[in-house]
Design a protein around this motif. Structure first.
Motif, PDB file in Angstrom:
ATOM      1  N   ILE A 100     -12.533 -10.999   7.388  1.00 47.62           N
ATOM      2  CA  ILE A 100     -11.374 -10.133   7.174  1.00 47.62           C
ATOM      3  C   ILE A 100     -10.696 -10.457   5.844  1.00 47.62           C
ATOM      4  CG2 ILE A 100      -9.068  -9.582   8.058  1.00 47.62           C
ATOM      5  CD1 ILE A 100     -10.247  -9.814  10.877  1.00 47.62           C
ATOM      6  N   ALA A 101     -10.735 -11.745   5.436  1.00 50.47           N
ATOM      7  CA  ALA A 101     -10.165 -12.116   4.144  1.00 50.47           C
ATOM      8  C   ALA A 101     -10.904 -11.448   2.998  1.00 50.47           C
ATOM      9  CB  ALA A 101     -10.201 -13.636   3.971  1.00 50.47           C
ATOM     10  N   HIS A 102     -12.178 -11.119   3.198  1.00 48.20           N
ATOM     11  CA  HIS A 102     -12.951 -10.397   2.186  1.00 48.20           C
ATOM     12  C   HIS A 102     -12.787  -8.889   2.318  1.00 48.20           C
ATOM     13  CE1 HIS A 102     -15.808 -13.331   0.198  1.00 48.20           C
ATOM     14  NE2 HIS A 102     -15.190 -14.105   1.075  1.00 48.20           N
ATOM     15  N   THR A 103     -12.141  -8.432   3.374  1.00 50.71           N
ATOM     16  CA  THR A 103     -12.124  -7.006   3.688  1.00 50.71           C
ATOM     17  C   THR A 103     -10.856  -6.310   3.241  1.00 50.71           C
ATOM     18  OG1 THR A 103     -13.536  -7.436   5.622  1.00 50.71           O
ATOM     19  CG2 THR A 103     -12.367  -5.329   5.558  1.00 50.71           C
ATOM     20  N   TYR A 104      -9.705  -6.989   3.321  1.00 56.48           N
ATOM     21  CA  TYR A 104      -8.427  -6.333   3.039  1.00 56.48           C
ATOM     22  C   TYR A 104      -7.734  -6.985   1.844  1.00 56.48           C
ATOM     23  CZ  TYR A 104      -9.233  -4.123   7.510  1.00 56.48           C
ATOM     24  OH  TYR A 104      -9.790  -3.402   8.528  1.00 56.48           O
ATOM     25  N   ASN A 105      -7.105  -6.153   1.046  1.00 58.11           N
ATOM     26  CA  ASN A 105      -6.527  -6.581  -0.219  1.00 58.11           C
ATOM     27  C   ASN A 105      -5.572  -7.770  -0.095  1.00 58.11           C
ATOM     28  OD1 ASN A 105      -7.569  -5.184  -2.467  1.00 58.11           O
ATOM     29  ND2 ASN A 105      -6.446  -3.325  -1.927  1.00 58.11           N
ATOM     30  N   VAL A 106      -4.617  -7.697   0.849  1.00 59.60           N
ATOM     31  CA  VAL A 106      -3.592  -8.724   0.920  1.00 59.60           C
ATOM     32  C   VAL A 106      -4.194 -10.087   1.255  1.00 59.60           C
ATOM     33  CG1 VAL A 106      -3.033  -8.271   3.358  1.00 59.60           C
ATOM     34  CG2 VAL A 106      -1.321  -9.312   1.846  1.00 59.60           C
ATOM     35  N   ASP A 253       0.094  -2.467  -9.538  1.00 53.27           N
ATOM     36  CA  ASP A 253      -0.312  -1.141  -9.066  1.00 53.27           C
ATOM     37  C   ASP A 253       0.768  -0.504  -8.196  1.00 53.27           C
ATOM     38  OD1 ASP A 253      -2.674  -1.278 -10.403  1.00 53.27           O
ATOM     39  OD2 ASP A 253      -3.934  -1.631  -8.655  1.00 53.27           O
ATOM     40  N   SER A 254       1.335  -1.312  -7.274  1.00 46.50           N
ATOM     41  CA  SER A 254       2.375  -0.759  -6.395  1.00 46.50           C
ATOM     42  C   SER A 254       3.628  -0.398  -7.176  1.00 46.50           C
ATOM     43  CB  SER A 254       2.711  -1.751  -5.282  1.00 46.50           C
ATOM     44  OG  SER A 254       3.250  -2.944  -5.815  1.00 46.50           O
ATOM     45  N   LEU A 255       3.868  -1.093  -8.300  1.00 48.04           N
ATOM     46  CA  LEU A 255       5.040  -0.813  -9.121  1.00 48.04           C
ATOM     47  C   LEU A 255       4.874   0.477  -9.926  1.00 48.04           C
ATOM     48  CD1 LEU A 255       7.800  -2.091  -9.936  1.00 48.04           C
ATOM     49  CD2 LEU A 255       6.591  -3.141 -11.876  1.00 48.04           C
ATOM     50  N   HIS A 256       3.652   0.728 -10.407  1.00 47.48           N
ATOM     51  CA  HIS A 256       3.441   1.832 -11.339  1.00 47.48           C
ATOM     52  C   HIS A 256       2.823   3.084 -10.723  1.00 47.48           C
ATOM     53  CE1 HIS A 256       4.667  -0.515 -14.794  1.00 47.48           C
ATOM     54  NE2 HIS A 256       3.866  -1.500 -14.420  1.00 47.48           N
ATOM     55  N   THR A 257       2.213   2.971  -9.552  1.00 48.14           N
ATOM     56  CA  THR A 257       1.649   4.190  -8.962  1.00 48.14           C
ATOM     57  C   THR A 257       2.773   5.145  -8.559  1.00 48.14           C
ATOM     58  OG1 THR A 257       0.127   5.053  -7.290  1.00 48.14           O
ATOM     59  CG2 THR A 257       1.600   3.276  -6.589  1.00 48.14           C
ATOM     60  N   ARG A 258       2.532   6.439  -8.667  1.00 44.35           N
ATOM     61  CA  ARG A 258       3.576   7.426  -8.409  1.00 44.35           C
ATOM     62  C   ARG A 258       3.811   7.649  -6.922  1.00 44.35           C
ATOM     63  NH1 ARG A 258       0.678   9.619 -12.717  1.00 44.35           N
ATOM     64  NH2 ARG A 258      -0.566  10.868 -11.264  1.00 44.35           N
ATOM     65  N   SER A 259       2.796   7.458  -6.107  1.00 46.92           N
ATOM     66  CA  SER A 259       2.899   7.753  -4.675  1.00 46.92           C
ATOM     67  C   SER A 259       3.551   6.590  -3.927  1.00 46.92           C
ATOM     68  CB  SER A 259       1.508   8.016  -4.094  1.00 46.92           C
ATOM     69  OG  SER A 259       1.548   8.040  -2.681  1.00 46.92           O
ATOM     70  N   TRP A 260       4.645   6.892  -3.193  1.00 44.99           N
ATOM     71  CA  TRP A 260       5.291   5.854  -2.394  1.00 44.99           C
ATOM     72  C   TRP A 260       4.385   5.377  -1.264  1.00 44.99           C
ATOM     73  CZ3 TRP A 260       9.473   3.079  -3.473  1.00 44.99           C
ATOM     74  CH2 TRP A 260      10.323   3.546  -4.478  1.00 44.99           C
ATOM     75  N   ASP A 262       1.130   5.173  -1.447  1.00 43.31           N
ATOM     76  CA  ASP A 262       0.155   4.269  -2.053  1.00 43.31           C
ATOM     77  C   ASP A 262       0.760   2.900  -2.363  1.00 43.31           C
ATOM     78  OD1 ASP A 262      -1.850   6.097  -1.892  1.00 43.31           O
ATOM     79  OD2 ASP A 262      -1.783   6.707  -4.003  1.00 43.31           O
ATOM     80  N   LYS A 263       2.057   2.882  -2.686  1.00 47.90           N
ATOM     81  CA  LYS A 263       2.715   1.616  -2.973  1.00 47.90           C
ATOM     82  C   LYS A 263       2.644   0.666  -1.770  1.00 47.90           C
ATOM     83  CE  LYS A 263       6.185   3.584  -6.158  1.00 47.90           C
ATOM     84  NZ  LYS A 263       5.877   2.830  -7.380  1.00 47.90           N
ATOM     85  N   ILE A 264       2.657   1.233  -0.573  1.00 42.66           N
ATOM     86  CA  ILE A 264       2.646   0.411   0.655  1.00 42.66           C
ATOM     87  C   ILE A 264       1.228   0.156   1.136  1.00 42.66           C
ATOM     88  CG2 ILE A 264       3.376   0.331   3.065  1.00 42.66           C
ATOM     89  CD1 ILE A 264       5.768   2.096   2.240  1.00 42.66           C
ATOM     90  N   ARG A 265       0.441   1.229   1.276  1.00 41.05           N
ATOM     91  CA  ARG A 265      -0.873   1.062   1.898  1.00 41.05           C
ATOM     92  C   ARG A 265      -1.868   0.315   1.010  1.00 41.05           C
ATOM     93  NH1 ARG A 265      -4.504   6.521   1.816  1.00 41.05           N
ATOM     94  NH2 ARG A 265      -4.050   7.247  -0.295  1.00 41.05           N
ATOM     95  N   LEU A 266      -1.572   0.251  -0.299  1.00 38.97           N
ATOM     96  CA  LEU A 266      -2.437  -0.473  -1.220  1.00 38.97           C
ATOM     97  C   LEU A 266      -2.726  -1.888  -0.718  1.00 38.97           C
ATOM     98  CD1 LEU A 266      -3.665  -1.207  -4.043  1.00 38.97           C
ATOM     99  CD2 LEU A 266      -1.310  -1.626  -4.792  1.00 38.97           C
ATOM    100  N   ARG A 274      -7.874   1.069  -4.963  1.00 37.39           N
ATOM    101  CA  ARG A 274      -6.722   1.204  -5.843  1.00 37.39           C
ATOM    102  C   ARG A 274      -6.260   2.658  -5.835  1.00 37.39           C
ATOM    103  NH1 ARG A 274      -7.562  -1.678 -11.473  1.00 37.39           N
ATOM    104  NH2 ARG A 274      -5.295  -1.909 -11.227  1.00 37.39           N
ATOM    105  N   PRO A 275      -4.983   2.892  -6.066  1.00 36.58           N
ATOM    106  CA  PRO A 275      -4.505   4.273  -6.139  1.00 36.58           C
ATOM    107  C   PRO A 275      -5.250   5.044  -7.225  1.00 36.58           C
ATOM    108  CG  PRO A 275      -2.657   2.749  -6.024  1.00 36.58           C
ATOM    109  CD  PRO A 275      -3.887   1.920  -6.227  1.00 36.58           C
TER     110      PRO A 275
END
Length: 477
Positions: A100-106, A253-260, A262-266, A274-275
């Motif tokens: 799972i550590a290899h699967t999800y970004n966080v 990415d979460s700071l600069h992407t336009r979609s709110w 995307d800022k969370i689900r990223l 990536r967005p």
């Protein structure tokens, strides 16, 4: 031995095996170590050891709480079946944490540090993210609810981590009969390789049977020699930057992407996602892998390497004492030690990259390091040896011992040579009755005045005092 963190005693042992591997490979004509990469990997390992020393009490405390209050079954730690069942249980939980550590970004941000090295040797084993244990402990909580005794879990976990150390080498080829069942250097080289064919394979810790069951097994193939590192290169020796590399990208990415949205689900999307408005054509996603590429290897002078080597040796000594004595240190001392260690690691990494803008910082850092080394070397610690003997209740034994005395004043108790001088001691002899049984309890408190005495106390002095006091008690009965 709760007054010490004995994890630090493994540091010299790990360094010894790394030197043995280096010498063996050099004799065989294989140059698979680079000074700068080794320092970077060991720096990451130091960051992990420091964070572990600060987090261990909390994470293991949660496991004990879950086991004490909410376990579903009772397993005896004295039963061989318990050890067998939870050997597989710990390894199974590790597989799923690792996968799972290899699967999800966080979670990849808390594990990516282990894969950043472009070399593969025993130093890579210690190259771990400082934040990994802050997340991984959650995956082992089901074992507490199932009734795994804490002492069984702790031993099994330490065995799991120790086993993985020898997997990080190119000095050992494929091992007949073990391949495909146990993790081996060959199967783990596959896991670390960034070749497209090898990406996200072989997550097993001690066993790879879970990889075979869940479809993540991949043997090493001669036609595809492994090349190491991450698909997005680190390109720095700085351990702080290395620990924050992936999370800093997610934050930007979460700071600069336009979609709110995307800022969370990223943060919770699969690794590499990536967005749309933040994707770059030159950025390789983790899932794709990459072909081999030139390694990050800035050139510096031999004098710079010598200075960095000596500075790092002093830091290793400081870290060993700091981790070993961490349960005894105040919050202020812990904070000062962490800052001093991180400052040293950052300065060494800067010099190894040929960057000297911060060199004047050394004027303050080096004296502070030497002062703190002296403080830890001479830190006094009070500790105890206790003995209990159960015997049939006839009459309380008549034992006369002064309330306060010294080890040297006790003719019946031989003072270990490692303890110097007339070490102050307080003794207590108590007699407890319970039906037809009685229990005699004896406590000897003594003070240790230097780091060598602390280590000797763990290795020999404590056991000598225990044996001496037990013999004395038995003679009085």
């Amino acid at each position: 031995m709760a007054e010490y963190n004995i994890t630090a005693l493994g540091i010299p042992l790990f360094l010894f095996f790394m030197l043995v591997e280096y010498a063996y490979l050099r004799i065989r004509g294989r140059d698979l170590h680079r000074f700068n990469d080794n320092i970077a990997s060991l720096s990451m390992g130091i960051c992990l050891l420091v964070s572990d020393a600060l987090l261990k009490t909390f994470t293991f405390g949660v496991f004990i709480w879950a086991w004490s209050s909410h376990r579903l079954f009772d397993f005896a730690s004295t039963s061989w079946l318990t050890w067998v069942v939870f050997f597989f249980g710990v390894d199974f939980c590790y597989y799923w944490f690792h996968r799972i550590a290899h699967t999800y970004n966080v979670l990849w941000g808390a594990h990516v540090g282990h894969h950043q090295s472009e070399e593969y040797n025993l130093t890579t084993a210690l190259r771990q993210s400082a934040f990994q244990y802050a997340f991984s402990w959650v995956f082992y909580l089901p074992l507490a609810f199932l009734g795994c005794p804490p002492e069984v879990f702790l031993v099994q976990f330490l065995v799991l981590k120790a086993y993985q150390f020898w997997l990080h080498t190119q000095a050992i080829d494929r091992i007949p009969l073990m391949e495909g069942v146990f993790s081996t250097p060959s199967s783990h080289r596959v896991h670390h390789a960034k070749n497209p064919i090898y990406i996200d394979k072989n997550f097993g810790g001690t066993l790879v049977i879970w990889d075979r069951v869940f479809g993540t097994w991949q043997p090493e193939v001669a036609e595809h020699p492994c090349h190491y590192g991450t698909t997005t290169p680190l390109r720095t020796w700085n351990p702080v930057s290395a620990n924050l590399q992936h999370w800093s990208m997610l934050f930007r990415d979460s700071l600069h992407t336009r979609s709110w949205w995307d800022k969370i689900r990223l943060w919770f999307k699969p690794t590499g996602w990536r967005p749309e408005d933040r994707r770059r054509k030159t950025t390789k996603l983790q899932k794709t892998g990459v072909k081999n590429r030139p390694k990050f290897d800035p050139e510096v002078s031999a004098l710079t390497k010598l200075y960095c080597g000596l500075s790092f040796a002093l830091l290793v000594l400081l870290v060993t004492m700091f981790i070993f004595l961490s349960p005894q240190l105040s919050a202020r001392e812990l904070a000062f030690g962490v800052v001093l260690i991180l400052a040293g690691l950052v300065m060494i990494s800067q010099f190894l990259e040929g960057k000297f803008k911060l060199r004047l910082v050394e004027v303050a850092r080096v004296p502070a390091l030497l002062w703190f080394l002296t403080v830890l070397w001479t830190l006094p610690i009070s500790t105890q040896v206790s003995q209990k003997l159960e015997l049939a209740e006839l009459a309380p034994p008549q034992i006369e011992v002064p309330e306060e005395t010294t080890l040297s004043a006790l003719p019946w108790l031989e003072k270990p040579a490692v303890l110097s001088g007339n070490t102050p001691a307080v003794q207590h002899v108590t007699w407890h009755t319970n039906g037809t049984q009685g229990e005699l309890e004896y406590t000897l408190s003594y003070e240790l005045s230097s780091f060598p005495e602390h280590v000797a106390n763990i290795l020999s002095a404590r056991s000598t005092l225990q044996e001496g006091s037990r013999s004395w008690l038995e003679k009085q009965l």
